[in-house]
Design a protein around this motif. Structure first.
Motif, PDB file in Angstrom:
ATOM      1  N   GLU A   3     127.343  40.892 -44.638  1.00 15.43           N
ATOM      2  CA  GLU A   3     127.870  40.647 -43.296  1.00 15.43           C
ATOM      3  C   GLU A   3     127.449  39.263 -42.812  1.00 15.43           C
ATOM      4  O   GLU A   3     126.264  38.918 -42.852  1.00 15.43           O
ATOM      5  CB  GLU A   3     127.344  41.697 -42.318  1.00 15.43           C
ATOM      6  N   LYS A   5     126.820  36.938 -39.686  1.00 14.11           N
ATOM      7  CA  LYS A   5     126.520  37.117 -38.279  1.00 14.11           C
ATOM      8  C   LYS A   5     127.100  35.961 -37.449  1.00 14.11           C
ATOM      9  O   LYS A   5     127.160  34.824 -37.920  1.00 14.11           O
ATOM     10  CB  LYS A   5     125.000  37.183 -38.041  1.00 14.11           C
ATOM     11  N   GLU A 182     119.713  45.035 -46.052  1.00 16.14           N
ATOM     12  CA  GLU A 182     121.142  44.889 -46.273  1.00 16.14           C
ATOM     13  C   GLU A 182     121.362  44.055 -47.531  1.00 16.14           C
ATOM     14  O   GLU A 182     120.427  43.498 -48.105  1.00 16.14           O
ATOM     15  CB  GLU A 182     121.811  44.207 -45.070  1.00 16.14           C
TER      16      GLU A 182
END
Length: 255
Positions: A3, A5, A182
């Motif tokens: 992901e 950010k 993550e």
């Protein structure tokens, strides 16, 4: 999945990282001969409570763990490398201590670790800690847009190996964001130019773990969490949460 950010999210992660930094600073100040690891855990817990933050460590149970982690810090002493459970053990003169701490604030996580010596230090311990910190700095310097995960791993591993220290092969850094762990994994040794490309908005927790004896072997203690050196040599562990940005690496857990 990795992901990316937003800048706003990175700012929010900085706030979580600052709570972690304050907790580690408070623990370091409280650590002294005769102080128990449980007391240090409570010091960190007080900082998290005061900030309205939660702990990603407390109750954490990954697939390899037989029981949930029972504290807000990992406290690893001497031959313990990482994941030490705080106990009633009272620190002794010359103990090498590694403290790992995380915080959850506003839905975002921060993660950082420090190593230090209580009382009179051994020169070998100071060299070990200094090398771990240099390896972390090298990894952070390599955490720039256009590089790859392998460039970070190579930078960290080069410093560690040049000094003659061992490295845990199966543990290293990781992505971090809404959750403490993550994608992508970030090894502490690797080949430059390989692995996932670094892009603006990636946030990584970089964490060199060095074994003084020069070998890479480790084993799990009976508590099911603490990882110890096979040869009984000492270990050091340092960590920062770092955002990859177009302007360069931003240390979110800077103290």
């Amino acid at each position: 999945m990795v992901e990316l950010k937003t800048d706003t999210s990175i700012d929010a992660m900085y706030e979580a990282g600052q709570v972690v930094g304050r907790a580690l600073t408070a623990v370091r100040q409280a650590a002294d001969v005769g102080v128990s690891l449980l007391e240090l855990d409570e010091v960190a817990h007080d900082v998290l409570r005061a900030a309205g933050a939660g702990s990603p460590f407390l109750g954490y149970r990954p697939s390899f763990a037989t029981t949930p982690f029972p504290a807000v810090i990992c406290a690893s002493v001497n031959d313990a490398i990482v994941h030490g459970i705080p106990t009633a053990y009272r620190l002794r003169d010359g103990d090498l201590v590694s403290i790992d701490c995380g915080a959850e604030l506003g839905g975002w996580a921060g993660d950082s670790a420090i190593s230090f010596v209580v009382g009179r230090p051994r020169p070998a311990d100071l060299r070990l800690i200094e090398t771990a910190e240099r390896a972390l700095s090298a990894g952070i310097e390599a955490a720039v847009v256009g590089h790859r995960i392998g460039d970070i791993a190579h930078a960290i591993g080069t410093v560690c190996r040049a000094a003659g220290y061992g490295i845990m092969a199966d543990f290293g850094g990781h992505g971090i964001g809404r959750r403490m762990h993550e994608d992508p994994p970030v090894p502490n040794e690797g080949r430059p130019g390989r692995g996932f490309p670094l892009r603006h908005g990636m946030v990584l927790a970089l964490e060199p773990m060095l074994i003084d004896g020069g070998t890479d072997g480790y084993h799990e203690a009976p508590d099911g969490w603490t990882l110890k050196t096979n040869d009984g040599s000492r270990a050091a562990h340092v960590e920062h949460t770092v955002a990859i940005t177009d302007a360069g690496p931003r240390i979110l857990t800077a103290r």
